[in-house]
Design an enzyme around this catalytic site. Structure first.
Site, PDB file in Angstrom:
ATOM      1  N   GLY A 190     -18.650   3.382  -2.776  1.00  0.00           N
ATOM      2  CA  GLY A 190     -20.036   3.538  -2.267  1.00  0.00           C
ATOM      3  C   GLY A 190     -21.049   3.887  -3.165  1.00  0.00           C
ATOM      4  O   GLY A 190     -22.328   3.180  -3.480  1.00  0.00           O
TER       5      GLY A 190
ATOM      6  N   LYS B  30       0.741  -1.194  -0.208  1.00  0.00           N
ATOM      7  CA  LYS B  30      -0.114   0.099   0.067  1.00  0.00           C
ATOM      8  C   LYS B  30       0.857   1.370   0.082  1.00  0.00           C
ATOM      9  O   LYS B  30       2.055   1.055   0.531  1.00  0.00           O
ATOM     10  CB  LYS B  30      -0.865  -0.067   1.331  1.00  0.00           C
TER      11      LYS B  30
END
Ligand code: NAD
Length: 416
Positions: free
Chosen positions: A224, A106
């Protein structure tokens, strides 16, 4: 006031618990408890007013036993090395769970992209990728997008990296870039698609219908908003959505495409006509069938978990539930689809993007989504079976499956 676990503490707790169930070799556990490589870079960026600002960024390689590193890049004002380490560990587990030939990593930069002009953001992207360039490459580390980064930022990074390498074009070096530069069809909706698949498969095992399912989504960003739109297409009723400024609620259901257009125009979900304004905290406690935290970590905690009324929680965000919060949810009979399973769509389709880049041959959106559907159904089925057989949570079952594969690779390499 209660003290919530940090993302790193949560990740380590999950690792330790799962390794006990999996009977993991202690030496493998010790290896996984720290990242294999941590890079901290500081770099100057010229601002539009002529001043120079120094930024700090990270790239963490958690474990590369299974293959080249993959993982997103976060631009966030409160980014910390601990968060990046936790997210890198989750990527190791997520890539392994999905059966990908990939290690976990990451990256992140402490910055507020919203406060930068387009030119400043471009210079920051180019400076960051120059700072971590020695790590990057299709067979070394394949950084992608995440919170605060997108197709545009990843395209600048790919361009800078390719320019640094003379005449070399290497679309498999950076993921999440524009289609025209070798990006993958289906990438923008990938993680949302996995969230929709998670709801679909959960309905299947619980004998529930997708049609009419009442869904609340916290966070109306890349993940989302796509999850809401894809679930809406399947007949679900999206009763609430939110962003960092607050939430909107409409018990009869919202049309997420219209909310998306409203957000594009106004910058926030609140103000959408016909919907009541509520807080993010209220959204988490709404009476609904499915709750999808798709914003930030540690939002379902020992403080509010007892008030969650959803039957199913699908973790679209990374680490949205603290271990204490999860205990409460499970004791109430909530069916929780863990982050490493629910939000693996980005990781899986990033893999398919790399494969296309290496072949220099590109698939249609339908082909990409079909391939991911096959991967997802198989992984979900295996995790569900382990959970049933061992009478453990879906999270632990997913971790156990993933850890066994990592252990096999670590041992095959002769590391322990
Ligand atoms: P994004 O930046 O596109 O969207 C984040 C959304 O959350 C925005 O609507 C924002 O306003 C809202 N938000 C931010 N802080 C909030 C807060 N404190 N309370 C409520 N809402 C808040 O980010 P994204 O790419 O959609 O990522 C969302 C989550 O999903 C993150 O946890 C990320 O790590 C995870 N994730 C993303 C991907 C991906 O492919 N983008 C893949 C796997 C996991």
């Amino acid at each position: 006031m209660a003290r919530y676990s940090s993302a790193w503490e949560t990740a380590i707790e999950q690792l330790e618990e799962a390794s006990k169930i999996a009977g993991l070799d202690p030496a493998v556990l010790a290896l996984l408890k720290e990242p294999q490589r941590v890079f901290i870079v500081t770099f100057p960026v010229r601002m539009d007013d002529g001043s120079v600002k120094i930024f700090t960024g990270f790239r963490v390689h958690h474990c590369h036993a299974l293959g080249p590193i993959r993982g997103g890049t976060r631009f966030h004002p409160e980014e910390t090395l601990d968060d990046v380490k936790a997210l890198a560990l989750w990527m190791t587990v997520k890539n392994s769970l999905n059966g990908l030939p990939a290690g976990g990593g990451k990256g992140g930069v402490i910055c507020n992209p919203a406060s930068l002009s387009t030119a400043e953001l471009e210079r920051l992207c180019r400076a960051y990728i120059r700072a971590i360039a020695p790590l990057v490459g299709s067979w070394q580390d394949f950084p992608g997008a995440d919170l605060g980064t997108d197709e545009r930022t990843m395209s600048w990074m790919l361009d800078e990296w390719e320019q640094m390498h003379g005449l070399r074009h290497d679309p498999a070096a950076i993921s999440g870039k524009a289609l025209v530069l070798g990006g993958s069809e289906g990438r923008p909706s990938a993680t949302g698609l996995g969230v929709m698949f998670s709801v679909r498969e959960t309905c299947r095992v619980l004998g529930m219908e997708m049609k009419g399912l009442r869904v609340a989504v916290q966070g109306f960003g890349k993940v989302g908003s796509w999850a809401a739109r894809l679930l809406f297409e399947q007949g679900a009723k999206i009763i609430a959505v939110s962003d960092v400024y607050g939430a909107i609620f409409r018990p009869e259901g919202l049309n997420p495409d219209e909310v998306f257009d409203h957000v594009r125009e106004s910058g926030k979900v609140q103000g959408f006509s016909g919907a009541a304004a509520i807080t993010n905290e209220e959204l988490l406690e709404l009476d609904c069938d499915v709750l999808i935290p798709a914003a930030v970590q540690s939002v379902l905690t020992e403080e509010n978990a007892s008030r969650v009324r959803a039957r199913i929680v699908v973790e679209a965000a990374n680490g949205p539930t603290t271990p204490e919060g999860e205990q409460i949810l499970l004791s109430k009979g909530v069916f929780l689809v863990p982050d490493i399973l629910a939000n693996g769509g980005g990781a899986a389709i990033a893999h398919l993007e790399r494969v296309q880049g290496l072949y220099d041959h590109y698939w249609t959106e339908e082909e990409v989504q079909k391939r991911y559907d096959i991967i997802f159904k198989q992984v979900y089925g295996q995790v569900y079976r382990i959970a049933r057989e061992k009478e453990i949570s879906m999270r632990m079952a997913a971790w156990v499956k993933a850890l066994r594969r990592i252990e096999e690779a670590v041992k095959a390499r002769g590391w322990v």
